[in-house]
Design an enzyme around this catalytic site. Structure first.
Site, PDB file in Angstrom:
ATOM      1  N   HIS A  48       4.583   5.969   8.125  1.00 29.46           N
ATOM      2  CA  HIS A  48       4.595   5.577   9.529  1.00 29.46           C
ATOM      3  C   HIS A  48       4.695   6.831  10.390  1.00 29.46           C
ATOM      4  O   HIS A  48       5.419   7.769  10.042  1.00 29.46           O
ATOM      5  CB  HIS A  48       5.778   4.641   9.808  1.00 29.46           C
ATOM      6  CG  HIS A  48       5.803   3.443   8.921  1.00 29.46           C
ATOM      7  ND1 HIS A  48       4.795   2.508   8.899  1.00 29.46           N
ATOM      8  CD2 HIS A  48       6.703   3.032   7.996  1.00 29.46           C
ATOM      9  CE1 HIS A  48       5.078   1.567   8.008  1.00 29.46           C
ATOM     10  NE2 HIS A  48       6.227   1.874   7.449  1.00 29.46           N
ATOM     11  N   LYS A  55       7.862   3.692  13.720  1.00 31.11           N
ATOM     12  CA  LYS A  55       8.238   2.527  12.926  1.00 31.11           C
ATOM     13  C   LYS A  55       9.138   2.921  11.747  1.00 31.11           C
ATOM     14  O   LYS A  55       8.787   2.671  10.588  1.00 31.11           O
ATOM     15  CB  LYS A  55       6.973   1.809  12.425  1.00 31.11           C
ATOM     16  CG  LYS A  55       7.227   0.443  11.810  1.00 31.11           C
ATOM     17  CD  LYS A  55       5.916  -0.122  11.259  1.00 31.11           C
ATOM     18  CE  LYS A  55       6.130  -1.449  10.558  1.00 31.11           C
ATOM     19  NZ  LYS A  55       4.888  -1.945   9.938  1.00 31.11           N
ATOM     20  N   LYS A  85      -7.225  -2.665   2.758  1.00 32.81           N
ATOM     21  CA  LYS A  85      -7.290  -2.397   4.189  1.00 32.81           C
ATOM     22  C   LYS A  85      -7.795  -0.972   4.441  1.00 32.81           C
ATOM     23  O   LYS A  85      -7.974  -0.181   3.519  1.00 32.81           O
ATOM     24  CB  LYS A  85      -5.914  -2.602   4.826  1.00 32.81           C
ATOM     25  CG  LYS A  85      -5.421  -4.042   4.762  1.00 32.81           C
ATOM     26  CD  LYS A  85      -4.077  -4.199   5.468  1.00 32.81           C
ATOM     27  CE  LYS A  85      -3.609  -5.644   5.443  1.00 32.81           C
ATOM     28  NZ  LYS A  85      -2.299  -5.810   6.133  1.00 32.81           N
ATOM     29  N   HIS A 135       5.609   5.972   0.985  1.00 32.20           N
ATOM     30  CA  HIS A 135       6.323   4.948   0.228  1.00 32.20           C
ATOM     31  C   HIS A 135       5.407   3.766  -0.072  1.00 32.20           C
ATOM     32  O   HIS A 135       4.340   3.615   0.524  1.00 32.20           O
ATOM     33  CB  HIS A 135       7.558   4.463   0.982  1.00 32.20           C
ATOM     34  CG  HIS A 135       7.260   3.843   2.325  1.00 32.20           C
ATOM     35  ND1 HIS A 135       7.026   4.598   3.459  1.00 32.20           N
ATOM     36  CD2 HIS A 135       7.146   2.549   2.721  1.00 32.20           C
ATOM     37  CE1 HIS A 135       6.807   3.795   4.480  1.00 32.20           C
ATOM     38  NE2 HIS A 135       6.857   2.541   4.058  1.00 32.20           N
ATOM     39  N   SER A 170       0.803  -1.218   0.000  1.00 25.12           N
ATOM     40  CA  SER A 170       0.000   0.000   0.000  1.00 25.12           C
ATOM     41  C   SER A 170       0.839   1.273   0.000  1.00 25.12           C
ATOM     42  O   SER A 170       1.981   1.287   0.472  1.00 25.12           O
ATOM     43  CB  SER A 170      -0.919   0.012   1.227  1.00 25.12           C
ATOM     44  OG  SER A 170      -0.157  -0.088   2.422  1.00 25.12           O
ATOM     45  N   GLU A 190      11.980   2.317   9.053  1.00 25.77           N
ATOM     46  CA  GLU A 190      12.363   1.029   8.486  1.00 25.77           C
ATOM     47  C   GLU A 190      13.385   1.199   7.374  1.00 25.77           C
ATOM     48  O   GLU A 190      13.495   2.256   6.748  1.00 25.77           O
ATOM     49  CB  GLU A 190      11.133   0.288   7.949  1.00 25.77           C
ATOM     50  CG  GLU A 190      10.399   0.991   6.822  1.00 25.77           C
ATOM     51  CD  GLU A 190       9.083   0.326   6.470  1.00 25.77           C
ATOM     52  OE1 GLU A 190       8.424  -0.223   7.384  1.00 25.77           O
ATOM     53  OE2 GLU A 190       8.700   0.360   5.300  1.00 25.77           O
ATOM     54  N   GLN A 250       1.756   4.224   1.846  1.00 20.79           N
ATOM     55  CA  GLN A 250       1.695   4.293   3.304  1.00 20.79           C
ATOM     56  C   GLN A 250       2.769   5.210   3.864  1.00 20.79           C
ATOM     57  O   GLN A 250       3.703   5.621   3.170  1.00 20.79           O
ATOM     58  CB  GLN A 250       1.880   2.894   3.900  1.00 20.79           C
ATOM     59  CG  GLN A 250       3.235   2.260   3.567  1.00 20.79           C
ATOM     60  CD  GLN A 250       3.348   0.840   4.082  1.00 20.79           C
ATOM     61  OE1 GLN A 250       3.955   0.611   5.126  1.00 20.79           O
ATOM     62  NE2 GLN A 250       2.751  -0.116   3.358  1.00 20.79           N
ATOM     63  N   ARG A 265      -2.344   4.091   5.925  1.00 19.50           N
ATOM     64  CA  ARG A 265      -2.479   3.745   4.505  1.00 19.50           C
ATOM     65  C   ARG A 265      -3.420   4.714   3.786  1.00 19.50           C
ATOM     66  O   ARG A 265      -4.332   5.266   4.397  1.00 19.50           O
ATOM     67  CB  ARG A 265      -3.001   2.319   4.357  1.00 19.50           C
ATOM     68  CG  ARG A 265      -2.106   1.262   4.984  1.00 19.50           C
ATOM     69  CD  ARG A 265      -2.714  -0.125   4.835  1.00 19.50           C
ATOM     70  NE  ARG A 265      -1.838  -1.156   5.389  1.00 19.50           N
ATOM     71  CZ  ARG A 265      -1.855  -1.545   6.653  1.00 19.50           C
ATOM     72  NH1 ARG A 265      -2.718  -0.982   7.498  1.00 19.50           N
ATOM     73  NH2 ARG A 265      -1.031  -2.486   7.085  1.00 19.50           N
TER      74      ARG A 265
END
Length: 424
Positions: free
Chosen positions: A114, A137, A304, A279, A110, A139, A112, A298
């Site tokens: 964070h 989060k 979702k 991203h 998706s 990453e 999205q 998202r």
């Protein structure tokens, strides 16, 4: 109590994963003979989880004891500095501050972002059923195979070019907002408040466009591209648009191809996504490391829950070339066959270890815990007079304060990826 031991990871089947043994996740699970794993050549194997996350906790090999339970019983495996630094994240209870994964991506993830720590705390308080923890989060994705992703906003002038060249995109943005954006793109410093506001207004208008209108415009765009009508300025985005629309027909997220960088990476290249950076991973197999959290906001390319207001409000609106997201490998101590990927956050760093056949590599002690996975070859780990044989798919925990020596077998390269935390 030994400082180095094998652990059993968990596999996750999501519909975006690669099918059967085309997935690195399935390859490693099959090679390591993970207990309970039975290969289904028709199933999508998306993720391999290595860590203490409650949704997929690793266990000690040959035991029902979880890694978290074992670390809690022997806190010296975590190390005093890490326990002290990450006490709020549960380090004293055996929770690692990072989660290490293998991802095998066939279908785009998706659009999205964070949240940062402050926003995560607010979202968790407001919607605990959706945002299930109060942690951020960040990453990092390190390519195992050729890998593509959308990450961060394009330079403003490139977005402005698409506004001029792609009428289907331009008509989704009110003229006043588009005009303001084009002016900012041509004259403002991309990091200025004026530029960030113009980008935010444009992105918000795009993501909140009326469904009937954007579906119609997307159908027009796809028809034009399929008929060979892409103009020169659209050459770099045409294939991405068609791929995304084939996977998510009529989704507003497809139009993010005109505002986000599209990166094509080779094995050994890495990107870091800090809080507030939009991203979407598109295809390929990667090692992924992240702070332990479930928080994802998202806005597209997903069945979702979409939370467009919080996504729009939580972005940093930094714009520029994708190189600003790249993590350049650096030397690790004096190790000749090891590269260090060290993003600008305290929760984790990752080592890539590529040892030629018959050779060895020494890693000095790290004042924090590590998790390592063998992605190629056979060999051994040696520490404090003990030795452990390893092969493709094996996952190993290395306790804090433990120096190790890695040996490659005589019949090929030993490839290992090692995630660790070392609080200063």
């Amino acid at each position: 109590m030994t400082q180095v031991f094998k652990i059993v990871p968990t596999t996750q089947k999501y519909d975006w994963g690669k099918i059967g043994l085309s997935s690195k996740v399935a390859q490693y699970a099959a090679a390591a003979k993970i207990p309970g794993f039975t290969l289904d050549e028709k199933a999508p194997y998306a993720e391999l989880w290595m860590g203490t996350h409650p949704s997929g906790p690793s266990r000690l090999a040959g035991s029902d004891t979880t890694l978290k339970e074992h670390i809690a019983a022997y806190p010296e495996l975590m190390g005093e500095k890490v326990v002290s630094r990450f006490r709020d994240a549960g380090a004293a209870d055996g929770n690692l501050p990072f989660l290490f994964k293998v991802l095998a991506i066939e279908k785009a993830l998706s659009i999205q972002t964070h949240p940062d720590k402050k926003m995560a705390e607010a979202l968790h308080k407001e919607k605990p059923d959706v945002y299930k923890d109060a942690n951020h989060k960040p990453e990092m994705a390190l390519a195992l195979t050729p890998f593509t992703a959308m990450c961060g906003f394009l330079p403003l002038n490139e977005i402005a070019t698409y506004l001029s060249a792609t009428p289907e995109f331009a008509t989704l943005v009110p003229a006043t907002i588009a005009t303001k954006f084009i002016v900012a793109a041509s004259s403002a410093d991309p990091s200025s408040p004026e530029a960030k506001t113009a980008l935010k207004d444009l992105f918000a208008a795009l993501m909140t466009a009326e469904e009937a209108i954007y579906k119609s415009r997307l159908a027009d765009l796809v028809s034009r591209y399929e008929a060979g009508g892409a103009c020169e300025q659209e050459a770099g985005v045409k294939d991405l648009v068609l791929r995304l629309n084939s996977q998510f027909p009529g989704d507003i997220g497809v139009f993010c191809a005109f505002v986000l960088n599209y990166v094509k990476m080779q094995p050994g290249e890495a990107i870091f996504l800090a809080a507030g950076e939009p991203h979407a991973y598109v295809s390929g197999d990667i090692m992924e490391c992240m702070a332990t959290s479930d928080n994802v906001i998202r806005a597209g390319l997903t069945p979702k829950l979409r939370d467009i207001p919080n996504l729009v409000s939580g972005l940093t609106y930094g714009a520029g070339d994708a190189s600003r997201h790249m993590v350049k490998p650096a030397a690790f101590d004096s190790a000749a066959h090891t590269a260090l990927y060290d993003p600008p956050i305290p929760e984790f760093s990752v080592l890539q270890v590529l040892i030629p056949s018959g050779e060895s590599e020494t890693h000095p002690l790290i004042e924090g815990p590590s998790i390592a996975i063998v992605t190629e070859g056979k060999g051994a780990l040696e520490w404090a007079g003990e030795k452990l044989g390893v092969a493709e798919g094996d996952v190993i925990f290395i306790g804090a304060g433990t120096g190790v020596k890695l040996y490659a077998g005589e019949d090929g390269q030993l490839a290992v990826y090692r995630a660790f935390v070392e609080a200063s």
